[in-house]
Design a protein around this motif. Structure first.
Motif: not given
Ligand code: FDP
Length: 348
Positions: A252-272
């Motif tokens: 759903a987040d990617v589809h919003r970006i494909v529809t009107r632009g935007g950026v999605f991040f799932y960065p590295l973090d200490a937990k993962i």
């Protein structure tokens, strides 16, 4: 203009030499299976499909060690069953299964490898928020009759096709064969996917970002810096205000970006960090990267182009930065810059 169905579109793509008959059949089969998943998700509580798989005292876990929802299991079975007998596949691999699934004896085999996340965003199923299916298609190496995990470990640049289906207020299929990204909307009365956008373009610039902010204190320094600047808006170095949207279903987040632009991040973090990231390279990052790049966007791990990574495992996880090109470039630049400064510091 007369509506163009998915089948017509696939015939056009064959005539243009972009795909062969077997790949066309594969996409038709996946699309048909996704229509069945859409029916199951739409029924919700009335279909008895909500909640966890397994009994309460013995909940099922998938290979990722995550609890499986009933719809995860149902969607996986629908995709496996639909793809078993058509003769278009050499094998398939699912985020829900440890090893690749072979084509049952007695059925013909094809040249393609199919990878899928049958139901992405499954933590949103029970609360009636959009979820989806993501898939990627690779060529099976020549002379391999029983494909094993190692045969799927091909960089994203070798993908022949990638797509996702969002089960939302409408059911939408987004597809690429490496010649642009196209969107089809399911006409529920007729039962066909109809071309709704051809040659999608993601705007290069954006003022909208998607990230799970609850992980902020665990992020690396360059991510802290980048998001800190977005939050500072007009009072910070970026000089403009940014808005945030986070559905927590990647499709759903990617589809919003494909529809009107935007950026999605799932960065590295200490937990993962030990796992390498949150999202799976083969089932999520690579297909989404292919779709986004074909629409003029960019997709990196914060350091490298996702599609150039040499996979090391079927269930490998990676950080994901994707969407509007200029914004992905800024965030990636901050990470590379921090790495260089650290390397220079280590040398001094
Ligand atoms: P989910 O675990 O609900 O299937 O890849 C899985 C995913 O959802 C993505 O769709 C989503 O972007 C992300 O995980 C959300 O995870 P967190 O809630 O842990 O941030």
């Amino acid at each position: 203009m007369k509506p163009v169905s998915l089948i017509q579109f696939l015939i056009e793509e064959r005539r243009a030499g972009h795909i062969n008959a077997e790949l066309s059949l594969l996409i038709e089969v996946v699309a048909r299976a996704c229509k069945r998943i859409a029916v199951a998700t739409n029924k919700g509580a009335l279909g008895g499909v909500l909640g966890m798989a397994g009994s309460d005292d013995a909940l099922s876990m998938n290979i990722q060690g995550e609890a499986q929802k009933k719809l995860d299991v149902i969607s996986n079975e629908i995709l496996l069953e639909a793809n078993a007998w058509g003769g278009h596949l050499a094998a398939c691999a699912s985020e829900e299964m440890e090893d690749p699934q072979q084509i049952p004896d007695g059925y013909p085999k094809g040249q393609h490898l199919l990878l899928f996340d049958p139901l992405d965003g499954s933590s949103n199923i029970d609360v009636n928020i959009s979820v989806g299916t993501i898939f990627s298609v690779l060529r099976c190496p020549d002379d391999v009759t029983e494909p094993k995990a190692e045969h799927f470990l091909q960089p994203g640049t070798t993908q022949l096709a990638a797509g996702y289906v969002v089960y939302g207020p409408s059911t939408v299929l987004v597809l690429t064969f490496g010649h642009g990204t196209h969107e089809f909307t399911l006409d529920r009365e007729v039962g066909s996917f109809i071309l709704s956008r051809r040659g999608i373009r993601i705007p290069e610039e954006t003022a909208e970002f998607a990230i799970n902010m609850s992980n902020q204190r665990h992020w690396e320094a360059p991510m802290q810096r980048y998001v800190g600047e977005l939050l500072a808006g007009t009072t910070g170095p970026r000089g403009k205000d940014f808005n945030m949207r986070w559905v927590a279903s990647m499709v759903a987040d990617v589809h919003r970006i494909v529809t009107r632009g935007g950026v999605f991040f799932y960065p590295l973090d200490a937990k993962i960090k030990a796992k390498g990231g949150k999202l799976r390279l083969m089932y999520e990052a690579n297909p989404m990267a292919f779709i986004v790049e074909q629409a003029g966007g960019a997709a990196t791990t914060g350091r490298e182009r996702i599609m150039e990574l040499q996979p090391t495992g079927l269930h490998q996880r990676v950080p994901v930065f994707l969407g509007s090109k200029k914004e992905v470039e800024v965030a990636t630049h901050y990470h590379l810059q921090a790495d260089h400064l650290q390397a220079d510091g280590a040398r001094d």
